[in-house]
Design an enzyme around this catalytic site. Structure first.
Site, PDB file in Angstrom:
ATOM      1  N   GLY A 108       0.620  -1.313  -0.059  1.00  0.00           N
ATOM      2  CA  GLY A 108       0.159   0.180   0.107  1.00  0.00           C
ATOM      3  C   GLY A 108       0.904   1.350   0.093  1.00  0.00           C
ATOM      4  N   CYS A 133     -28.464  -7.870 -16.541  1.00  0.00           N
ATOM      5  CA  CYS A 133     -27.613  -7.781 -18.136  1.00  0.00           C
ATOM      6  C   CYS A 133     -28.710  -7.924 -18.922  1.00  0.00           C
ATOM      7  CB  CYS A 133     -26.482  -8.403 -18.026  1.00  0.00           C
ATOM      8  SG  CYS A 133     -25.724  -8.491 -19.492  1.00  0.00           S
ATOM      9  N   CYS A 182     -26.912 -11.289 -20.887  1.00  0.00           N
ATOM     10  CA  CYS A 182     -26.721 -12.641 -20.192  1.00  0.00           C
ATOM     11  C   CYS A 182     -27.571 -12.823 -18.913  1.00  0.00           C
ATOM     12  CB  CYS A 182     -25.181 -12.980 -19.859  1.00  0.00           C
ATOM     13  SG  CYS A 182     -24.775 -11.877 -18.432  1.00  0.00           S
ATOM     14  N   CYS A 216     -23.382  -6.251 -19.014  1.00  0.00           N
ATOM     15  CA  CYS A 216     -22.117  -6.505 -17.980  1.00  0.00           C
ATOM     16  C   CYS A 216     -21.113  -5.613 -18.556  1.00  0.00           C
ATOM     17  CB  CYS A 216     -21.714  -7.866 -18.122  1.00  0.00           C
ATOM     18  SG  CYS A 216     -22.816  -9.088 -17.375  1.00  0.00           S
ATOM     19  N   CYS A 247     -19.574 -11.717 -19.552  1.00  0.00           N
ATOM     20  CA  CYS A 247     -20.796 -11.725 -19.938  1.00  0.00           C
ATOM     21  C   CYS A 247     -20.667 -12.991 -21.182  1.00  0.00           C
ATOM     22  CB  CYS A 247     -21.105 -10.490 -20.615  1.00  0.00           C
ATOM     23  SG  CYS A 247     -22.951 -10.095 -21.169  1.00  0.00           S
TER      24      CYS A 247
END
Lengths: 165, 373, 295
Positions: free
Chosen positions: C37, C246, C249, C271, C277
């Site tokens: 980090g 979606c 899909c 998506c 997808c």
């Protein structure tokens, strides 16, 4: 570590430590070598061009040819709280490295390790587990170790917690 | 119904083909040669070399041609090429006192050793469009050569710098040690190798300013003249001409000349009251850029002086004195990339904001209804 | 959609960068991994692509990629957006490596603004393109100040900012680039991914590398590392939800992009992760209005 069969650095350097050096060192890294003898020094100077540091605490990288003789970890630069990346990386050759459980092994945990991992380290100076615990405590400052044996490598960054079992 | 947009590859290829066509323009008009750009658009080439941080007039001309005259784009092309070049050596500091002068003026002394040399300058041209230039002409070379004899011819021989003359009297601060980075004991910083850190040394600042966008420096320098960090500047000296570049190969141990480059140097002389440890003396701001880039070198000198505020114990109150502000925003390759990245799709981020704003509106609406009931 | 390795453009070094630059970047990456980090400054090079368009990610990818790697590049979750195509081509040309659009086949995934929906494994690396690496930048513009704050782990200003959001809007008003705390110590910008993706970073199997070229910083999250999105006990962190699925899909769990379909307020959702997808469609899932109806 997959190394070519012809890769044969001069004594006392072993393939893993030499390969790590060649991958990381160059003109911009100050190197300190302990117990390497002339062979290791000449080899690393020639192949990397890394200038030598006069003292351990001035080095970006230290190569310790024999882990049994490793200086105390607090003799190397741990960086500062604001610039902890200005800390030494120690490339330490040890007699053996093996992932296995059993008495005397180190139990490692921390970032990069899924749960914990057991590592058997042969030929490292006594008292290192305690010094590594101190190193762990002073985060974000600290030194990072790359242990090498033959063609094996195990990295112990300062975030790794070491428990001797 | 929606059909997912496919074929990014084809679209990119087509865009490149269209761009090539645009670049060439009307094929009935002869194509520009690099020699033409180099010799007749020389100031553009100079700017691109300066901000591109690479002295190569041929590549500068190529970049301008490829960029269709967009100089910031040309700078970008040159920078991206520069980054792939190996680094053979670090030159010794160029000696501008030994410059082969083509132009040299001082605003602080009416006359001085070596004299004022006006040289090729726009300064006293009346900015009237010269319609004669609009005609196709096939003139010879004689005119330029002959007129150059008078004032603008290259002056050989030593021509001391105004700051050196003042320095003899101790009236202007001496540039010493790491401040001037003239000594070879500490290598000059290089921001193309190590990222900028703060506080930045003057060597790093000057490198940053030499590569900086001319417009940005011009505006900042101008702001100091209008009172945003006033420095009382005098144009001590501006000189333009050719200097030798030398390196010291390790195997030889002495300096050898590897070529000449054209540079413009500006030494601003600024007021300074003195301090407990320093007698009253003038301070300075320094500008040095590739090629004939007088506006840039003067702006650079103004901003360099402003950025010395902390070192000279002045209050930091204006943008031009703010090291982080100036040095982080001066590079047009960085700036143009980030500004223009807003063209890239951001629909994921935007969708996230849409979801949030809609939720906030629904809640506000619900609260309004509750209150009404 | 996997393109095999091809001949590399011989005019440049493998993956464009010279070996010394790669070593410099690798050293920065190693320190970044050792200090999870923490933003490590590096000598970012000028790349032939514009700053702000992925130069940091490209330098990281170029420094870690090898001949045996398979690269996937996504922008906004999609493999076919122009900048993703452009970066994938850059590597195909300068490194001659194999590329893929399939998340499971990739060894290195370079991304802008999304994390793939599929869980990433510990033999994969994900490289994020980062515009502004400093999570505190909007609260404190000065690098000299923010560096001190990181040194002291003094993140009070961020908590105050988030709390003020709650006081003002009843919510934390950050919906992307939502700050995270790494391994309990460093506050970190996850790059402008939607906060929807934040939970995927926690204990992720893959090594996560972040490259900011213009700002010249590299940072990292090692595999299996604690990543917490900042929140408050009474206002726990929550991800976006859509009351929709979606259109192609039918997935109601993935991050959805809204597509405007007409000027009467009509829109649909699809998506954002095109590979996810496509995989669902192949497996037989179907949404309420996929491409089939349109042709």
């Amino acid at each position: 570590m997959a190394l070519g069969p012809d890769f044969a650095p001069p004594h006392p350097l072993e393939p893993a430590a030499a390969a790590v050096c060649l991958a990381l060192l160059d003109l911009d890294t100050r190197l300190w070598i302990d117990g390497g003898g002339d062979g290791a020094e000449a080899y690393l100077r020639f192949h990397t061009g890394a200038p030598l540091a006069d003292a351990p605490d001035e080095a970006d990288f230290a190569v310790i040819a024999d882990g049994a003789m490793i200086p105390r970890l607090d003799s190397f630069s741990p960086g500062t709280d604001e610039l902890p990346e200005r800390s030494a990386t120690l490339i330490v050759q040890v007699a053996g490295l093996e992932s296995r459980a059993g008495e005397g092994v180190w139990r490692l945990s921390g970032p990069g390790i899924d749960g914990n991992a057991d590592l058997a380290v042969e030929g490292l100076r006594a008292g290192m587990a305690e010094e590594l615990a101190v190193n762990f405590q002073r985060f974000p400052r600290g030194v990072d170790l790359i242990l090498c044996a033959g063609a094996r490598v195990a990295a112990l960054p300062r975030t790794t917690k070491v428990e001797a079992l | 119904m929606y059909v997912a947009v496919k074929g990014g590859e084809k679209a990119i290829d087509n865009a490149h083909a269209l761009l090539a066509e645009e670049r060439r323009g009307d094929t009935d008009v002869p194509e520009l040669s690099l020699a033409q750009i180099k010799s007749q658009m020389g100031l553009a080439v100079d700017r691109v070399m300066g901000e591109g941080s690479l002295y190569d007039p041929d590549l500068g001309a190529l970049a301008i041609k490829q960029a269709m005259g967009d100089l910031v784009e040309a700078v970008f092309l040159l920078r991206a090429y520069r980054t792939t070049l190996p680094r053979f050596a670090v030159s010794t500091p160029v000696d501008t006192a030994a410059m082969t002068i083509r132009r040299r003026i001082s605003a602080t002394f009416k006359d001085l050793p070596g004299g004022q040399v006006l040289g090729p300058t726009f300064d006293y041209t009346h900015r009237l469009l010269d319609f004669a230039l609009a005609e196709d002409r096939t003139e010879g070379k004689e005119s330029a050569q002959n007129t150059a004899e008078g004032d603008g011819a290259a002056m050989a021989g030593p021509m001391p710098r105004v700051t050196d003359l003042l320095g003899r009297e101790g009236l202007v601060e001496r540039e010493t040690g790491s401040e001037a980075a003239t000594a070879t004991d500490t290598p000059a910083a290089d921001l193309t190798r190590e990222p900028l850190g703060f506080p930045a040394g003057r060597d790093l600042r000057l490198q940053n300013l030499a590569r900086a966008d001319e417009g940005f420096l011009l505006a900042l320098g101008y702001s100091t003249q209008r009172g945003y960090g006033r420095t009382h500047p005098f144009a001590g000296e501006i000189r333009m001409g050719e200097v030798a570049v030398e390196i010291v190969p390790e195997e030889l141990g002495f300096a050898i000349e590897i070529g000449d480059i054209t540079v413009t140097e500006c030494q601003m002389i600024n007021q300074f009251a003195g301090s407990a440890t320093e007698p009253p003396q003038f301070t300075r701001g320094y500008g040095l850029v590739f090629g004939r880039s007088e506006r840039k070198s003067m702006s650079m000198a103004l901003v360099d002086r402003s950025l010395r505020a902390r070192e000279l114990g002045e209050d930091i109150v204006a943008p031009a004195q703010d090291e982080e502000f100036v040095l982080y925003h001066s590079d047009n390759v960085e700036a143009q990339g980030f500004v223009q990245h807003l063209k890239l799709p951001h629909y994921v981020d935007f969708q996230s904001e849409l979801v949030l704003v809609r939720a906030l509106r629904e809640e506000a609406e619900a609260r309004r209804r509750e209150a009404a009931e | 959609m996997t393109a095999p390795a091809t001949a590399q453009d011989s005019g440049y070094n493998f993956a464009y960068l010279d070996e010394q630059t790669k070593r410099m970047v690798r050293r920065a990456i190693l320190k970044a991994v050792a200090i999870p980090g923490h933003q490590v400054p590096f000598g970012s090079r000028e790349m032939p692509l514009p700053y702000g368009w992925g130069t940091g990610g490209i330098q990281v990818t170029a420094s870690i990629i090898g001949l045996a790697d398979v690269l996937k590049v996504i922008d906004q979750g999609a493999d076919d957006t122009t900048n993703a195509v452009s970066i994938r081509r850059f590597f195909a040309r300068t490194a001659g490596i194999a590329t893929t659009e399939k998340t499971e086949d990739a060894t290195v995934i370079q991304t802008r603004h999304r994390i793939p929906e599929m869980n990433l494994r510990d033999d994969q690396i994900i490289v994020y393109q980062v515009p502004i690496p400093e999570p505190l930048r909007w609260l404190e513009a000065r690098e000299t100040e923010t560096r001190k704050m990181h040194g002291l782990a003094d993140y009070g200003v961020m908590h105050v900012k988030l709390y003020e959001d709650i006081a003002k809007y009843g919510h934390i008003e950050t919906s992307y680039d939502y700050p995270v705390l790494i391994n309990g110590r460093y506050l970190m910008s996850p790059s402008p991914i939607p906060k929807f993706d934040n939970p995927k970073m926690h204990e992720m199997g893959a090594l996560q590398l972040f490259g900011a070229g213009r700002e010249k910083r590299i940072y990292a999250i090692p595999p299996y590392t604690r990543v917490e999105s900042l929140d408050f006990e009474d206002h726990p962190f929550q991800v976006q939800t859509w009351g929709a699925v979606c259109a192609i899909c039918g997935d109601g769990e993935s991050f959805l992009d809204e597509v405007i379909t007409d000027d009467q307020g009509g829109s649909m959702y699809i998506c954002s992760d095109t590979d996810h997808c496509g995989r669902r469609v192949v497996a037989g899932h179907k949404g309420p209005g996929g491409p089939e109806e349109s042709t």
